[in-house]
Design an enzyme around this catalytic site. Structure first.
Site, PDB file in Angstrom:
ATOM      1  CB  CYS A 156      -0.850  -0.095   1.325  1.00 22.89           C
ATOM      2  SG  CYS A 156      -2.328  -1.062   0.889  1.00 22.89           S
TER       3      CYS A 156
HETATM    4  C1  LIG Z   1     -11.275  -5.577   7.918  1.00 22.98           C
HETATM    5  C2  LIG Z   1     -12.209  -4.582   8.754  1.00 22.98           C
HETATM    6  C3  LIG Z   1     -12.854  -3.639   7.928  1.00 22.98           C
HETATM    7  C4  LIG Z   1     -12.926  -5.569   9.634  1.00 22.98           C
HETATM    8  O1  LIG Z   1     -13.817  -4.651  10.642  1.00 22.98           O
HETATM    9  P1  LIG Z   1     -13.881  -4.968  12.204  1.00 22.98           P
HETATM   10  O2  LIG Z   1     -12.470  -5.151  12.662  1.00 22.98           O
HETATM   11  O3  LIG Z   1     -14.846  -4.077  12.888  1.00 22.98           O
HETATM   12  O4  LIG Z   1     -14.854  -6.493  12.004  1.00 22.98           O
HETATM   13  P2  LIG Z   1     -14.275  -7.858  12.558  1.00 22.98           P
HETATM   14  O5  LIG Z   1     -13.530  -8.405  11.488  1.00 22.98           O
HETATM   15  O6  LIG Z   1     -13.893  -7.856  13.633  1.00 22.98           O
HETATM   16  O7  LIG Z   1     -15.650  -8.625  12.496  1.00 22.98           O
HETATM   17  C5  LIG Z   1     -16.820  -8.207  13.446  1.00 22.98           C
HETATM   18  C6  LIG Z   1     -17.866  -9.221  13.500  1.00 22.98           C
HETATM   19  O8  LIG Z   1     -18.632  -9.076  11.935  1.00 22.98           O
HETATM   20  C7  LIG Z   1     -18.601 -10.394  11.239  1.00 22.98           C
HETATM   21  N1  LIG Z   1     -18.368 -10.086   9.754  1.00 22.98           N
HETATM   22  C8  LIG Z   1     -17.058 -10.116   9.133  1.00 22.98           C
HETATM   23  N2  LIG Z   1     -17.417  -9.992   7.706  1.00 22.98           N
HETATM   24  C9  LIG Z   1     -18.723  -9.597   7.622  1.00 22.98           C
HETATM   25  C10 LIG Z   1     -19.435  -9.558   6.373  1.00 22.98           C
HETATM   26  N3  LIG Z   1     -19.073  -9.301   5.460  1.00 22.98           N
HETATM   27  N4  LIG Z   1     -20.896  -9.225   6.926  1.00 22.98           N
HETATM   28  C11 LIG Z   1     -21.342  -9.575   8.117  1.00 22.98           C
HETATM   29  N5  LIG Z   1     -20.685  -9.721   9.268  1.00 22.98           N
HETATM   30  C12 LIG Z   1     -19.436  -9.757   9.073  1.00 22.98           C
HETATM   31  C13 LIG Z   1     -17.371 -11.102  12.007  1.00 22.98           C
HETATM   32  O9  LIG Z   1     -17.501 -12.486  11.559  1.00 22.98           O
HETATM   33  C14 LIG Z   1     -17.495 -10.796  13.524  1.00 22.98           C
HETATM   34  O10 LIG Z   1     -18.284 -11.148  14.110  1.00 22.98           O
HETATM   35  P3  LIG Z   1     -17.967 -11.857  15.593  1.00 22.98           P
HETATM   36  O11 LIG Z   1     -18.416 -10.442  16.377  1.00 22.98           O
HETATM   37  O12 LIG Z   1     -19.528 -12.527  15.743  1.00 22.98           O
HETATM   38  O13 LIG Z   1     -17.022 -12.260  15.703  1.00 22.98           O
HETATM   39  C15 LIG Z   1     -11.361  -3.616   9.702  1.00 22.98           C
HETATM   40  O14 LIG Z   1     -10.702  -4.338  10.855  1.00 22.98           O
HETATM   41  C16 LIG Z   1     -10.140  -2.986   9.297  1.00 22.98           C
HETATM   42  O15 LIG Z   1     -10.458  -2.025   8.211  1.00 22.98           O
HETATM   43  N6  LIG Z   1      -8.868  -2.842   9.724  1.00 22.98           N
HETATM   44  C17 LIG Z   1      -7.938  -2.084   8.966  1.00 22.98           C
HETATM   45  C18 LIG Z   1      -7.625  -3.159   7.815  1.00 22.98           C
HETATM   46  C19 LIG Z   1      -6.604  -2.304   7.086  1.00 22.98           C
HETATM   47  O16 LIG Z   1      -6.444  -1.065   7.045  1.00 22.98           O
HETATM   48  N7  LIG Z   1      -5.908  -3.093   6.435  1.00 22.98           N
HETATM   49  C20 LIG Z   1      -4.913  -2.701   5.592  1.00 22.98           C
HETATM   50  C21 LIG Z   1      -5.326  -3.277   4.264  1.00 22.98           C
HETATM   51  S1  LIG Z   1      -3.955  -3.864   3.444  1.00 22.98           S
HETATM   52  C22 LIG Z   1      -4.020  -2.589   2.249  1.00 22.98           C
HETATM   53  O17 LIG Z   1      -4.561  -1.458   2.532  1.00 22.98           O
HETATM   54  C23 LIG Z   1      -3.182  -2.809   1.207  1.00 22.98           C
HETATM   55  C24 LIG Z   1      -1.580  -3.431   1.476  1.00 22.98           C
HETATM   56  O18 LIG Z   1      -0.929  -2.929   2.369  1.00 22.98           O
HETATM   57  O19 LIG Z   1      -1.194  -3.988   0.436  1.00 22.98           O
END
Ligand SMILES: CC(C)(COP(=O)(O)OP(=O)(O)OC[C@H]1O[C@@H](n2cnc3c(N)ncnc32)[C@H](O)[C@@H]1OP(=O)(O)O)[C@@H](O)C(=O)NCCC(=O)NCCSC(=O)CC(=O)O
Length: 372
Positions: A156
């Protein structure tokens, strides 16, 4: 020593859009198919049923409303769940070079330059469609550029690291005019069958033209750049040329796609980025009151809200920290450049802004710019 100035940016946006509603409908159809095909094993407790995704969750967790993709039909086919791209012969431009070229032409047009004026092309992106010849060299040829070209990958943060590399070469005089291009076909490496991440990415290409100040009366002076990395497995992709040599490398495509521990990334990357920006501004002698705008990496709305607040010491005013992720989703290295390209026209001479990317590696890169 020369000074380096950003004189043009360009954004290529694919024509296909997938809304959250369309995405969830396809995912749920895929989950229903999977559950029906595996009904016995699920009933026996051998495998877990796939739960449905939800539009509400996606918007709340990420702020993403839609994404652009190179192919919509393959992604939304519940029996396929990945893009279908046309086979190309080795003698025609590759797909990354093609979208890169579109973004480059837009950046050149903005600056009133042509491809022949360029003597460095850096293709900086998260995923390259092949190892060699470099995509950048293909773009160099298609542009009619001179000098040299190379690919680089810092996930990224590829764009900001690429801008630092190009700006340093311009400052020292080894090149005169550089294009940093970020073609991101993230739809190829996203696992569309995984509900935890199927909503995250979108496709795009961005380009940034950088010139010597004496050649560029207008633009954004690159006041300073700063890059940092710290190893983490929390965002990872195990694809690569050694894949077929590994016992589990061929059987399961999941391992070679994007994987992340989203919560950990959130928790660990935020302080790293906030500290990085603070230190960079301090070293550059820029007070936060003098910062007119932040163009941040576009992964998650709450993450950006948090960083904006932490850096400015208050809630950002509308327009101080523009997001584009609601329309484009996470476009990896291109996100902060899309934001910069779309939200910088109104800058007046002397106003200062900061481009910042962060992501896998971990990596964080920032560029302090001043309108001239
Ligand atoms: C991925 C996320 C959006 C996820 O959001 P949350 O952390 O709030 O959610 P979570 O994963 O803990 O999940 C909460 C609850 O929702 C459920 N849940 C997960 N996905 C779901 C969906 N699609 N629909 C409905 N429910 C869902 C899970 O099972 C969990 O249930 P239960 O509560 O029952 O367990 C976030 O964590 C995020 O953006 N993090 C930062 C990621 C980031 O910046 N990454 C960099 C990307 S890499 C990048 O940018 C490129 C690179 O570097 O190359």
């Amino acid at each position: 020593m020369h000074q380096a100035v950003i004189t043009g940016t360009g954004v290529y946006t694919p024509e296909h859009v997938i809304t959250n509603a369309e995405l969830v409908e396809a995912f749920n159809a895929y989950a229903d198919l999977f559950n029906a095909e595996n009904a016995e094993a699920i009933a026996a407790g051998e495998i877990e049923a796939k739960p449905h995704s939800s539009v509400e969750f996606i918007l709340k967790a990420s702020g993403i409303e839609q994404r652009y993709v190179m192919d919509k039909e393959g992604v939304l086919d519940p029996t396929r769940m990945y893009p279908r791209l046309r086979q190309r012969s080795d003698d025609e431009p590759g797909i990354m070079a093609e979208i890169a070229l579109d973004a480059c032409h837009k950046a050149l047009k903005m600056a009133g330059r042509t491809g022949g004026d360029v003597d460095l092309v850096i293709c900086a992106a998260s995923n390259m469609e092949r190892a060699y010849p470099a995509i950048a060299i293909e773009v160099q040829k298609l542009l009619g550029a001179g000098g040299f070209a190379f690919d680089m990958n810092v996930a990224c943060s590829s764009a900001t690291f690429g801008i630092q590399a190009a700006a340093d070469m311009i400052r020292t005089g080894s090149v005169r005019r550089a294009l940093v291009v970020n073609p991101e076909i993230t739809s190829g490496h996203l696992e569309w069958r995984d509900r935890d991440c199927h909503f995250i990415f979108g496709d795009v290409a961005t380009a940034t033209l950088i010139e010597r100040r004496e050649d560029a009366p207008h633009g954004f002076l690159i006041r300073s750049t700063r890059c940092a990395t710290e190893f983490s497995n929390n965002i990872r992709n195990n694809n690569g040329f050694l894949r077929r040599t590994r016992p589990d490398g061929v059987a399961d495509r999941r391992d070679m796609q994007f994987m992340q521990e989203g919560r950990k990334v959130f928790k660990e990357v935020l302080p790293m980025v906030a500290g990085h920006i603070h230190d960079h501004l301090t070293e550059t002698g820029v007070a936060t009151e003098d910062l007119h705008r932040l163009w941040l990496h576009q992964a998650n709305k709450s993450m950006n809200d948090f960083i904006g607040k932490k850096v400015l010491g208050r809630d950002p005013e509308p327009g101080e920290q523009p997001n584009i992720l609601q329309d484009y989703a996470n476009t990896s290295s291109a996100g902060s450049i899309i934001a910069f390209s779309k939200y910088s026209d109104d800058f007046k001479p002397g106003e200062i802004g900061l481009i910042c990317s962060f992501g896998a590696g971990y990596s964080v890169g920032s560029v302090v710019v001043e309108k001239i």
